[in-house]
Design a protein around this motif. Sequence first.
Motif, PDB file in Angstrom:
ATOM      1  N   GLN A   1      23.000 -21.417 -18.844  1.00 43.69           N
ATOM      2  CA  GLN A   1      24.408 -21.045 -18.959  1.00 43.69           C
ATOM      3  C   GLN A   1      24.520 -19.806 -19.861  1.00 43.69           C
ATOM      4  OE1 GLN A   1      26.979 -23.942 -20.710  1.00 43.69           O
ATOM      5  NE2 GLN A   1      28.753 -23.343 -19.482  1.00 43.69           N
TER       6      GLN A   1
ATOM      7  N   CYS B   1      31.762 -21.751 -16.158  1.00 43.85           N
ATOM      8  CA  CYS B   1      32.443 -22.756 -17.003  1.00 43.85           C
ATOM      9  C   CYS B   1      32.305 -22.425 -18.486  1.00 43.85           C
ATOM     10  CB  CYS B   1      31.914 -24.158 -16.735  1.00 43.85           C
ATOM     11  SG  CYS B   1      31.923 -24.619 -14.995  1.00 43.85           S
TER      12      CYS B   1
ATOM     13  N   VAL C   1      22.795 -32.025 -18.312  1.00 44.00           N
ATOM     14  CA  VAL C   1      23.466 -30.923 -17.619  1.00 44.00           C
ATOM     15  C   VAL C   1      24.988 -31.094 -17.624  1.00 44.00           C
ATOM     16  CG1 VAL C   1      23.595 -29.607 -15.476  1.00 44.00           C
ATOM     17  CG2 VAL C   1      21.472 -30.746 -16.095  1.00 44.00           C
ATOM     18  N   ARG C   2      25.657 -30.173 -18.248  1.00 43.24           N
ATOM     19  CA  ARG C   2      27.119 -30.062 -18.247  1.00 43.24           C
ATOM     20  C   ARG C   2      27.454 -28.751 -18.943  1.00 43.24           C
ATOM     21  NH1 ARG C   2      28.073 -30.355 -23.501  1.00 43.24           N
ATOM     22  NH2 ARG C   2      27.371 -32.062 -24.818  1.00 43.24           N
ATOM     23  N   PRO C   3      28.683 -28.242 -18.820  1.00 42.89           N
ATOM     24  CA  PRO C   3      29.035 -27.051 -19.593  1.00 42.89           C
ATOM     25  C   PRO C   3      28.936 -27.356 -21.086  1.00 42.89           C
ATOM     26  CG  PRO C   3      30.658 -27.449 -17.851  1.00 42.89           C
ATOM     27  CD  PRO C   3      29.783 -28.671 -17.922  1.00 42.89           C
TER      28      PRO C   3
END
Lengths: 358, 358
Positions: free
Chosen positions: A68, A104, A151-153
Motif C-alpha cells: 500500500q 484506500c 490484509v486491510r487498508p
Amino acid sequence: MKIKIQPVDPAKRRPKPADESKLVFGKTFSDHMFLMDYKAEAGWQDPRVVPYQALEMDPSAMVLHYGQGIFEGLKGYRCRDGRIHLFRPQKNWERLNRSARKLCMPEIDVAFQFEALHELLKIDKDWIPHSIGSSLYIRPTMIASEPHLGVRPAHEYLYYIITGPVAAYYPEGFNPVTIYVSDEFVRTVRGGLGEAKTMANYASSLYAAEVAKKKGFTQVLWLDGVERRFVEEVGTMNIFFRIKDELVTPPLTGSILPGITRDSVIQLAAHWGIQVHERPIEIAEVVDAIRSGDMKEVFGTGTAAVISPVAEMSYKEKSYRVQKGEVGEWSQRFYDEIVGIQYGEKEDPFGWIYEVKF
Amino acid sequence: MKIKIQPVDPAKRRPKPADESKLVFGKTFSDHMFLMDYKAEAGWQDPRVVPYQALEMDPSAMVLHYGQGIFEGLKGYRCRDGRIHLFRPQKNWERLNRSARKLCMPEIDVAFQFEALHELLKIDKDWIPHSIGSSLYIRPTMIASEPHLGVRPAHEYLYYIITGPVAAYYPEGFNPVTIYVSDEFVRTVRGGLGEAKTMANYASSLYAAEVAKKKGFTQVLWLDGVERRFVEEVGTMNIFFRIKDELVTPPLTGSILPGITRDSVIQLAAHWGIQVHERPIEIAEVVDAIRSGDMKEVFGTGTAAVISPVAEMSYKEKSYRVQKGEVGEWSQRFYDEIVGIQYGEKEDPFGWIYEVKF
C-alpha cells in the motif's frame, strides 16, 4: 498546520555534485526531506522538514507486505534568470489523491501539498541545478506505516518528499529507444490498479523488462491484459503514434497511467492544429502503419525524458524500424516546446508554469 | 554462513501475552528477528538474529517505490507433548524462491532458510503459544533495500523473518464467511504476478474488499481478469467447491496463488478416495449448482484459517445461501485432519510435519 523546520547541521551537509552533467538519475539526494504522519483517529499531523535520513520502519509496516504505497514524480527547473519553475504541479497533487483513493489511503489537501514542497524547496534551493536541461527531481511518496500483519487498508501512513538533482536526460541530443512488444507479460488489466501511480504497476513490469533487455531492447511495449491486442503504454511512459499527419494515443480507460506529459502533448497538438485521437489502437494497426510507411513517428512521454523517440519495435520475433530509426520532426517539436516552457525560454499560453517564490 | 546471535537485553524483553486466547493476529511480535543482506557483487551476507527492532530504510529504498518485495507465511505449532512442529515448510521456502524469480530477486538456498528459521525459533521458543489452536505466526520477507529511484531490479536486498504468537482462528468453532463476487475489480490477470506471493497482489485487493465490506460481505471472490467468468480465489485464500460428491478447485494457470493448504486438501481428498478436479469453473456454474442444490459446500483454504467455510455468496446483486449457511461435513473433516496433523494429534501419512529440535 504549521510546518516545523529542522535544518541540517552545517557540518553534516551532503556533498553537492561537482559536475551537474555527470549526475546519475535517482542516486543523489538533497540535504532535507519533508515528512508528515497520518493516524486514522487524528488525520495528518506533525508536518516537518528534517535532514535527509533513514526512515525507522517496523519490519511489520504494512507497506512492506501488502504494497500500500503511492508516489508522484515531478521536477523543479532553474531558469537562466534564476526563477524556479514547476511544471503543472497541481496535476501531480490531484493524481496523488486519485491514487490514494484507489489504494484506500488518505488524501492530502492540495494547497498543503504545495506548502510542504515550498518549504522543502526553500531550504534546499541551492540543490536545484543551474544548467539548462538539468533539474531537481521531486518524489512525493505515501506509504502504509502501521505495524500490522493482515490484509486491510492501514490505519497509519507516512507521507514524505525527497528531492535530488538530476542531469539533462539527453545531454547529446535524443537517444531513441528500441521497444519489445510483450504478448506474454502484462503490466495490469482493466479493473486493476493501472491508472494509479502505485508500486504494484512497477513491480509487475520488472520481469518483462528483463526479458526485453536480454533480447537487446531498451523498453517494453505493454498490450492490454484482456486481448493482448491493444497498445497501452511503453516502459513507464505513455505512447504516441504519428500516423500520416494525425496523432494517436490510447485512451484513459483505467489501465493506463494518466501522464501529465501525455496531457501536455495532447493540448499542445490541439493548439498547433494537429488532429489528436485518443482511441484504442491495435498492435496490428501499428505494425501495418510501420510497414506501409504511414507511421511517421512513435514516441513515449514521461516526466523523466519528456519525449522518448522510438526507433525500433519488435513484435512476434519480427523487428520493425520506425522511419529509418531517425528522430521525427514532431518528437523534436514537442520536446523543444515543453522543455522551453519548463525553463521559461518559451511562452506558456496554457498557464502550466508554477513559479516558486521564496 | 555462520549466523550471528545478538540476544535481547533481558531488561528489554517484550511483554509476553497474558492470555493467549486474546491475541489479535499480526499485532504482537516476538523478542527477536532474523536479518540478512544481499548485494549484487557479494550475494547474501551477514546473517544475524537480533532483537526485534525498527529497520533503518533509506526513503529512496526501491521497495517503497517500485514494490519489489515478496513474503511467506507459515506457523509454528506446539504439541501437547512439547514438540514443535512446522507444516510443510519446504513448500514455503520453494515458493519464496519462485516468487523471487518472478520479481527478479535473488533466491535463498532452501537449507539455509531452514537454518535461519531454526536459529530464530531456538532463541524465541518460549514465544510459541501453549494452547492447541494457537500458534507462532512466521513471516519471512524479502525487500529491495537499495537506495535508488528509477525502475529496474534492485542490486541490494534485505531478507528478514519476524514471528508473533497468534490465537486460535476459530476459538468457538467455525465462523463462516460471506463472499461478494467482484465483476468490476480484478486481483491480477494471466501474464501478471498472481502466482507470486508479492505485495502487488494484496495492494490490488484492497479497494474491492472495502466495496464488499460496505455491502456487508466479509470477503471478495475474484474472477479471472480476462473474461470475468472463471472463479480464481476468495479474499486471500484459494477456493474449493463440493459439487455433489466431487471436489472442484480452479487450476494453477499463473494468476492463482499456489497455496500450500490448497495442495494439502487436494492430497487429503485423493487419499480419502474423493474425486478432485482442478479445472476452470465458471461463476455461472457455481450459481447454478447452488440453485439446484448440487453445491454441498464452498470453502476457502489458507494458512491463517486452514479452512474457511462460505455461507453466502452475492453475484450481480443477488444473494445465494450455500447449504442453508451451515458448515459442511467435508469442511469440518479437512479442518480437523489438517489441524490434527499440525499439532501431532493425528497421524501424518504424507510426511508433512517438520519437527524443530533444539
